[in-house]
Design a protein around this motif. Structure first.
Motif, PDB file in Angstrom:
ATOM      1  N   PRO A 100      79.840  -7.736  48.011  1.00 42.16           N
ATOM      2  CA  PRO A 100      79.708  -8.579  46.818  1.00 42.16           C
ATOM      3  C   PRO A 100      80.815  -8.350  45.795  1.00 42.16           C
ATOM      4  CG  PRO A 100      77.569  -7.725  47.459  1.00 42.16           C
ATOM      5  CD  PRO A 100      78.571  -7.055  48.348  1.00 42.16           C
ATOM      6  N   LEU A 101      81.188  -7.079  45.570  1.00 36.94           N
ATOM      7  CA  LEU A 101      82.245  -6.788  44.616  1.00 36.94           C
ATOM      8  C   LEU A 101      83.584  -7.323  45.111  1.00 36.94           C
ATOM      9  CD1 LEU A 101      83.018  -5.484  41.962  1.00 36.94           C
ATOM     10  CD2 LEU A 101      83.327  -3.312  43.173  1.00 36.94           C
ATOM     11  N   GLU A 102      83.871  -7.146  46.415  1.00 36.14           N
ATOM     12  CA  GLU A 102      85.126  -7.667  46.976  1.00 36.14           C
ATOM     13  C   GLU A 102      85.177  -9.189  46.904  1.00 36.14           C
ATOM     14  OE1 GLU A 102      86.139  -4.261  50.376  1.00 36.14           O
ATOM     15  OE2 GLU A 102      84.845  -5.970  50.858  1.00 36.14           O
ATOM     16  N   ALA A 103      84.026  -9.828  47.138  1.00 38.37           N
ATOM     17  CA  ALA A 103      83.975 -11.288  47.033  1.00 38.37           C
ATOM     18  C   ALA A 103      84.238 -11.737  45.600  1.00 38.37           C
ATOM     19  CB  ALA A 103      82.621 -11.801  47.511  1.00 38.37           C
ATOM     20  N   GLY A 104      83.655 -11.003  44.643  1.00 39.08           N
ATOM     21  CA  GLY A 104      83.886 -11.335  43.239  1.00 39.08           C
ATOM     22  C   GLY A 104      85.347 -11.178  42.853  1.00 39.08           C
TER      23      GLY A 104
END
Length: 522
Positions: free
Chosen positions: A315-319
């Motif tokens: 999720p953080l990498e996608a953000g």
């Protein structure tokens, strides 16, 4: 008697408008922008906290849907009545009251001990937010009487709207790394404690100018009609929904809205002046807000799932991957004000929609496994163009609205954003599910649970339960199907926005730019 040349008259009008505007108007803008930030972030920050609060509160699937949906549903019903009421009682008073209610509701939401309590807190949050949002736009409209300055101010306001919603999930992720789920609500408290005094001391007192006949009975009819209609549309697209219940709710909602419209048309002093829609700038601004905000919400949801389920990002990498879109959205708002002053509203609105459609088309054909510079450039172009398009809709609506109806016009615009985002997620979510299910080709001889092919989340869960070679084969099939569905959604959004650009080009062909101050129309 000789008259000054036209250019001299325009210059004189602009000077008069600047002299009548508050001297601290940019500080006023800062105050209302800070008041807007927690409200727009709160629209998306909760999504990433759903797993945590589900476990903490023991919420059922139905309760989770209500926790998420009740905020936009109530906002959709409350914005118009609260905007019209603000015109009657004063925008400053309504803004300050709404901020207090939003603060108290944030505390209640953070310390909720049950799903029912959290749903109730979200209802009160929507009440406070619906009092604040139209008052913010009306304050900007009244503070910046010069059309050039107003375009720049609305562009800066649009920055908060575009970037704030996109940063919501990222902010939620950072908070949940260190705190419990309630922190996504409690973070509003220090912001509100700082914003309220700033608004109190900077926003000037103005005598209410609206003379509409605001009655609680008519407000309740409008609220019930909007909520019933939006709920019917949203629930009708969900699997397992009852056709009878959905149809009955939709008919009841539309009937209430029709009855409300009849009351307004027959009233000498209506609560909501429906003649505002006769102004092409306002009607087209509403259409732009609906389509663009809906497309943006659906596209962000689709790309986020593609990055996590298919590409394998956290999720953080996608953000972080989507940061070019966020940054471009933040920069596009102020740029829209300058471009509108230089090129004209019609040109800027049409060109932003054309660029957005082309960017979405390119992303629909792109490979996110090996994005390269091309995908980054397309996301930057998309962020710029959609942000400029949304700001152009705001400039159109608020520029065409008379001063005494600024709250009503602001509430219409905010309703367009809320309905667009909520219905956009529903529409594109259904399209994504249908395309995914149609394109899902299960490996021969593989036995999977019923419904596992309805969404990529359920398919991935089934694959993890199978494990081994069968699980890996199911995951591979899911990724192929979702990539195809992802492309279908983005290309559909591109087509809708391309059609909208043609509609705006034709509808605004007679539009005239406002010159300096726009005198109140009585």
């Amino acid at each position: 008697m000789s008259h000054p040349p036209l250019t001299q008259e325009r210059s004189n009008r602009r000077k008069r408008s600047l002299m009548s505007s508050p001297r601290n108007r940019w500080l006023v803008l800062l105050a209302v922008m800070m008041a807007f930030m927690p409200i727009v972030v709160d629209m998306t920050i909760l999504h990433i906290a759903v797993p945590s609060l589900t476990l903490a509160l023991g919420a059922t699937g139905t309760e989770i849907l209500w926790i998420i949906d009740i905020y936009p549903l109530m906002m959709a019903g409350l914005l118009v009545p609260m905007g019209t009421l603000a015109d009657k009682v004063g925008h400053r008073r309504m803004l300050l009251t709404g901020l207090v209610i939003f603060l108290l509701a944030s505390v209640a939401a953070a310390f909720s001990t049950s799903a029912a309590m959290l749903i109730g807190a979200r209802v009160v949050l929507a009440l406070g937010a619906s009092m604040v949002m139209p008052s913010i736009l009306a304050t900007i409209r009244q503070t910046f009487e010069d059309s050039r300055e107003r375009a720049i101010a609305l562009g800066l306001w649009g920055t908060i709207g575009s970037a704030g919603a996109a940063l919501g999930p990222l902010a939620g992720g950072i908070l949940l790394e260190h705190f419990w789920w309630g922190s996504v609500f409690l973070v509003n408290v220090p912001i509100m404690l700082a914003v309220w005094p700033l608004v109190y001391f900077t926003v000037p007192r103005r005598a209410p100018a609206g003379g509409g006949n605001w009655t609680i009975g008519q407000a309740l009819i409008l609220i019930a009609g909007l909520i019933a209609t939006v709920y019917a549309v949203k629930s009708g697209f969900k699997s397992g929904s009852s056709l009878v219940v959905t149809g009955t709710t939709l008919v009841a909602g539309l009937g209430l809205l029709a009855y409300f419209a009849r009351l307004q048309l027959r009233s000498a002093s209506p609560m909501l002046d429906l003649s505002l829609f006769a102004r092409p700038a306002i009607s087209m601004g509403m259409v732009i807000a609906l389509v663009v905000s809906g497309s943006l919400a659906g596209v962000e949801l689709t790309i986020a799932q593609e990055l996590q389920f298919v590409v394998g990002k956290s999720p953080l990498e996608a953000g972080l991957f989507m940061m070019p879109l966020v940054i471009a959205s933040a920069l596009g708002g102020p740029l829209a004000g300058y471009l509108t002053n230089a090129l004209g509203l019609r040109t800027v609105a049409v060109m932003s929609l054309v660029v957005a459609a082309a960017s979405l088309g390119g992303l629909g054909l792109a490979d996110f496994h090996d994005p390269g510079f091309g995908v980054v450039a397309l996301m930057v172009a998309l962020g710029f163009s959609l942000s400029i398009g949304l700001t152009a809709s705001s400039i159109a609506i608020m520029g065409a609205a008379p001063l005494e109806k600024a709250g009503a016009a602001g509430s219409l615009e905010a309703t367009g954003y809320e309905l667009g985002a909520g219905l956009g997620i529903t529409f594109f979510g259904v399209l994504l599910t249908a395309s995914y299910s149609a394109g899902m080709l299960l490996p021969p001889g593989l036995a999977v649970p019923a419904g596992a092919g309805d969404s990529i989340g359920e398919t991935m869960l089934a694959a993890s339960q199978l494990g081994g070679a069968e699980g890996a084969a199911l995951e591979a099939a899911a990724r192929v199907a979702f990539s195809g569905a992802h492309g279908t959604v983005l290309l559909t959004a591109a087509s809708l926005i391309a059609v909208l650009s043609v509609v705006v080009l034709v509808a605004l062909r007679h539009y005239r730019e406002p010159e300096g101050a726009i005198a109140p129309q009585h």
